[in-house]
Design a protein around this motif. Structure first.
Motif, PDB file in Angstrom:
ATOM      1  N   MET A 197      55.648 -34.089  94.223  1.00  0.00           N
ATOM      2  CA  MET A 197      56.550 -33.610  95.279  1.00  0.00           C
ATOM      3  C   MET A 197      57.536 -34.717  95.621  1.00  0.00           C
ATOM      4  O   MET A 197      57.156 -35.790  96.096  1.00  0.00           O
ATOM      5  CB  MET A 197      55.739 -33.210  96.518  1.00  0.00           C
ATOM      6  N   PRO A 238      62.454 -34.928 100.065  1.00  0.00           N
ATOM      7  CA  PRO A 238      63.481 -33.896 100.252  1.00  0.00           C
ATOM      8  C   PRO A 238      64.807 -34.509 100.665  1.00  0.00           C
ATOM      9  O   PRO A 238      64.858 -35.608 101.216  1.00  0.00           O
ATOM     10  CB  PRO A 238      62.893 -33.043 101.378  1.00  0.00           C
ATOM     11  N   LEU A 285      65.987 -28.561  97.559  1.00  0.00           N
ATOM     12  CA  LEU A 285      64.563 -28.878  97.632  1.00  0.00           C
ATOM     13  C   LEU A 285      63.890 -28.629  96.289  1.00  0.00           C
ATOM     14  O   LEU A 285      64.262 -27.700  95.558  1.00  0.00           O
ATOM     15  CB  LEU A 285      63.884 -28.019  98.701  1.00  0.00           C
ATOM     16  N   TRP A 327      58.385 -28.328  97.805  1.00  0.00           N
ATOM     17  CA  TRP A 327      58.902 -28.212  99.171  1.00  0.00           C
ATOM     18  C   TRP A 327      59.426 -26.802  99.439  1.00  0.00           C
ATOM     19  O   TRP A 327      59.274 -26.269 100.544  1.00  0.00           O
ATOM     20  CB  TRP A 327      60.016 -29.225  99.413  1.00  0.00           C
ATOM     21  N   ARG A 357      56.524 -24.545 100.254  1.00  0.00           N
ATOM     22  CA  ARG A 357      55.985 -24.824 101.591  1.00  0.00           C
ATOM     23  C   ARG A 357      56.909 -24.252 102.670  1.00  0.00           C
ATOM     24  O   ARG A 357      56.443 -23.684 103.661  1.00  0.00           O
ATOM     25  CB  ARG A 357      55.808 -26.336 101.782  1.00  0.00           C
ATOM     26  N   TRP A 358      58.198 -24.424 102.481  1.00  0.00           N
ATOM     27  CA  TRP A 358      59.165 -23.888 103.454  1.00  0.00           C
ATOM     28  C   TRP A 358      59.071 -22.363 103.523  1.00  0.00           C
ATOM     29  O   TRP A 358      59.024 -21.776 104.607  1.00  0.00           O
ATOM     30  CB  TRP A 358      60.565 -24.356 103.047  1.00  0.00           C
ATOM     31  N   LEU A 416      60.887 -31.080 107.824  1.00  0.00           N
ATOM     32  CA  LEU A 416      59.740 -31.294 106.947  1.00  0.00           C
ATOM     33  C   LEU A 416      59.076 -32.612 107.309  1.00  0.00           C
ATOM     34  O   LEU A 416      59.744 -33.563 107.719  1.00  0.00           O
ATOM     35  CB  LEU A 416      60.190 -31.323 105.482  1.00  0.00           C
ATOM     36  N   ALA A 430      56.575 -35.508 105.725  1.00  0.00           N
ATOM     37  CA  ALA A 430      55.934 -36.007 104.511  1.00  0.00           C
ATOM     38  C   ALA A 430      54.489 -36.408 104.739  1.00  0.00           C
ATOM     39  O   ALA A 430      53.731 -36.562 103.781  1.00  0.00           O
ATOM     40  CB  ALA A 430      56.719 -37.200 103.961  1.00  0.00           C
TER      41      ALA A 430
END
Length: 593
Positions: free
Chosen positions: A1, A4, A23, A27, A30-31, A51, A53
């Motif tokens: 990952m 971003p 992204l 990411w 997840r968003w 976001l 981390a």
């Protein structure tokens, strides 16, 4: 990952939905998962993504004037925890002091047509020094006041000198964070609270200052500024003790300059401010001044206290003053949300907020530390350790370096592990006499009783388990890094951080084990710590809590997380079967039989 794109603040990254296409796949998933869980539609309900981390939470934020306002205000937010599958909603629609955005060009794609315009505004603000103190820029009213202090006003996406202001804005002024103002909407037009009447004449230090003394902050190392000092009784007492203390009050001491200090005391100030946004302004201004520690104290709700006429979210008293009575949970939530920092309750109505995470970790670890090693049980005569005659040469060597060796031994016992060279002060005599610190430690191990080290190690491990168990119970935000001494402790006693957390979690879960609690209470009573009602409760004086077995210290500590420092009581009663804790306070407990 991958990291971003967007504006990064600590471990958090902010980006506009127009930039979300940059992204990576992880990411993006997840968003989108957060969006589905919240049931929101991008663009219609939110336009900014935050976001993290280092955590599972993703925030979906709505700034309706993102493109039109130079420093747009937050209207709504949804905090989505993907691990717990929960969504928390908050609105600022009615707030007169909402959070705002800066450097918004960083949240847009590189090719956005207005990015250069926004970047020019950011550069102008940076040139004026508006970003020098980040703690003063997060909310709209403080930001506008700061711009005026610099001699400018905001006009569109530009900063204009007040000398060119023909709008009259420069004459409006900014209400002092602690000064009264006339307002409508909550009571009679023109009523002004007489805040100066709430200032008490004190003959002892106030509760927040007493906590500072208890925890060793008044030993002369730190400067203190009392923001809203009232009649100045705390200041006089501190100065009489030779401490560097100053203060300001809008009524009793309006002339001294307001300036930063190591410790800022905001004692019983925000509870007398009737305007919610002004309360927030006073709190954030005090936080901006605090270089090491902010102390916040408020009046707590008490059903036995007299009340006045309901007024906004507090009461208007017969003396013409305002009081907002908080619960401990309410003031903790308010401070945490306002400062984006986790306050530590240290007494009823008294919170500490540390600027430095390392200092916070050291404070918590020391707070949960036992004050002596566990009482020793008697040893059978045939197993007693017999003194071993030492060669005269070793005795003479010890005598020659006794003072630094004794200091090193005391530190060894305090840490429960060999001190690191960086932890030893004035190591020169030891290096002169033994060549290296390691040789000095090995000499001590041969010369001293190793049983003391064994007990010290066990006590230190127990202290660390208590510390980590209570931080887990409190669900404190994980630290970006651990304090160096704590890193050494973890390596020496647990091997790694995961093992330390697992041991603490096991200890925390034990407080629900009635048999384990009963056994710990019996052990405490056998060691002379309190009065045991078998199977029911253990009752003891608060001064003995720090000597309890670690399981019972975790049990009492969990209550302290919710209530504050138990030391304000006289007796502690641990209820074995019901999961309750009673804190008992008496009139003149020490003076009456």
């Amino acid at each position: 990952m991958n990291s971003p794109p967007g504006k990064t603040v600590g471990s958090r990254t902010y980006l506009h939905i127009d930039a979300a296409s940059a992204l990576d796949a992880v990411w993006t998933e997840r968003w989108r998962a957060a969006e589905r869980l919240a049931g929101l539609q991008r663009g219609a309900h939110y336009n900014l993504i935050r976001l993290d981390a280092e955590g599972p939470a993703i925030a979906l934020l709505h700034y309706p004037e993102f493109f039109d306002e130079p420093f747009p205000a937050l209207r709504e937010s949804w905090l989505v925890d993907l691990d717990r599958q929960t969504v928390s909603y908050r609105t600022y629609a009615d707030s007169r002091n909402p959070p705002i955005l800066h450097r918004k060009e960083l949240m847009l794609p590189d090719d956005h047509p207005r990015r250069a315009e926004y970047a020019a505004l950011t550069e102008a603000a940076a040139t004026l020094g508006l970003f020098d103190r980040p703690t003063r820029i997060g909310y709209q009213r403080q930001w506008r006041a700061l711009v005026r202090e610099k001699g400018y006003r905001i006009a569109g996406h530009a900063l204009v000198p007040l000398g060119n202001d023909d709008t009259g804005e420069s004459d409006r002024g900014t209400p002092s964070p602690l000064a009264g103002e006339d307002w409508e909407g909550g009571g009679p037009l023109g009523w002004q609270t007489a805040r100066q009447l709430t200032a008490l004449t004190r003959y002892n230090f106030s509760a927040p200052v007493q906590t500072l003394a208890r925890y060793g902050f008044l030993d002369g190392r730190f400067s203190l500024f009392d923001y809203g000092c009232g009649r100045g009784d705390d200041l006089r007492g501190l100065r009489d003790h030779g401490l560097n203390a100053a203060g300001w009050d809008p009524y009793y001491a309006p002339d001294p300059p307001i300036h930063p200090a190591d410790i800022i005391n905001l004692g019983f100030v925000i509870n007398v401010i009737e305007d919610r946004d002004e309360r927030l302004e006073a709190l954030t201004r005090a936080w901006a001044l605090a270089e090491r520690l902010l102390v916040v104290a408020v009046m707590l709700a008490n059903p036995n206290e007299p009340r006045g006429q309901p007024f906004r979210d507090g009461v208007r008293t017969q003396r013409g003053t305002f009081q907002k009575y908080y619960t401990q949970a309410e003031i903790k939530t308010f401070v945490a949300a306002a400062l984006d920092a986790e306050p530590i309750p240290v007494a009823p109505g008294v919170l500490y907020i540390f600027r430095d995470p390392d200092a916070e970790q050291r404070f918590l670890l020391e707070r949960y530390r036992s004050r002596r090693t566990p009482p020793r049980r008697s040893v059978a005569p045939d197993r007693e350790r017999r003194p071993v005659p030492r060669p005269d040469r070793a005795t003479a060597r010890y005598a020659a370096y006794q003072e630094p060796l004794d200091r090193l031994w005391a530190q060894y016992l305090s840490l429960g592990r060999p001190p690191d060279a960086a932890e030893v002060e004035d190591a020169a005599p030891l290096l002169e006499g033994f060549g290296t610190l390691g040789k000095a430690l090995r000499f001590l191990e041969r010369f001293k009783n190793p049983d003391n080290l064994t007990r010290a190690r066990a006590a230190r491990i127990a202290d660390l388990e208590v510390y980590f168990a209570l931080t887990q119970f409190e669900r404190r935000r994980p630290y970006a890094h651990l304090e160096r001494g704590l890193q050494r402790d973890i390596k020496a006693f647990f091997g790694d951080y995961a093992a330390a957390q697992a041991a603490a979690r096991n200890r925390l879960f034990q407080i629900a084990d009635v048999e384990a609690l009963a056994q710990a209470c019996r052990h405490a009573a056998e060691c002379g710590l309190g009065w045991l009602q078998e199977g029911q409760s253990l009752q003891l004086h608060v001064s003995l809590v720090e000597q309890l077995p670690p399981l019972l210290r975790v049990y009492v500590g969990c209550a302290s997380v919710l209530y504050g420092d138990y030391r304000h009581a006289d007796l502690v009663k641990i209820h074995i079967a019901s999961g309750k804790l009673s804190l008992l306070r008496f009139d003149d407990f020490a003076g009456q039989p």
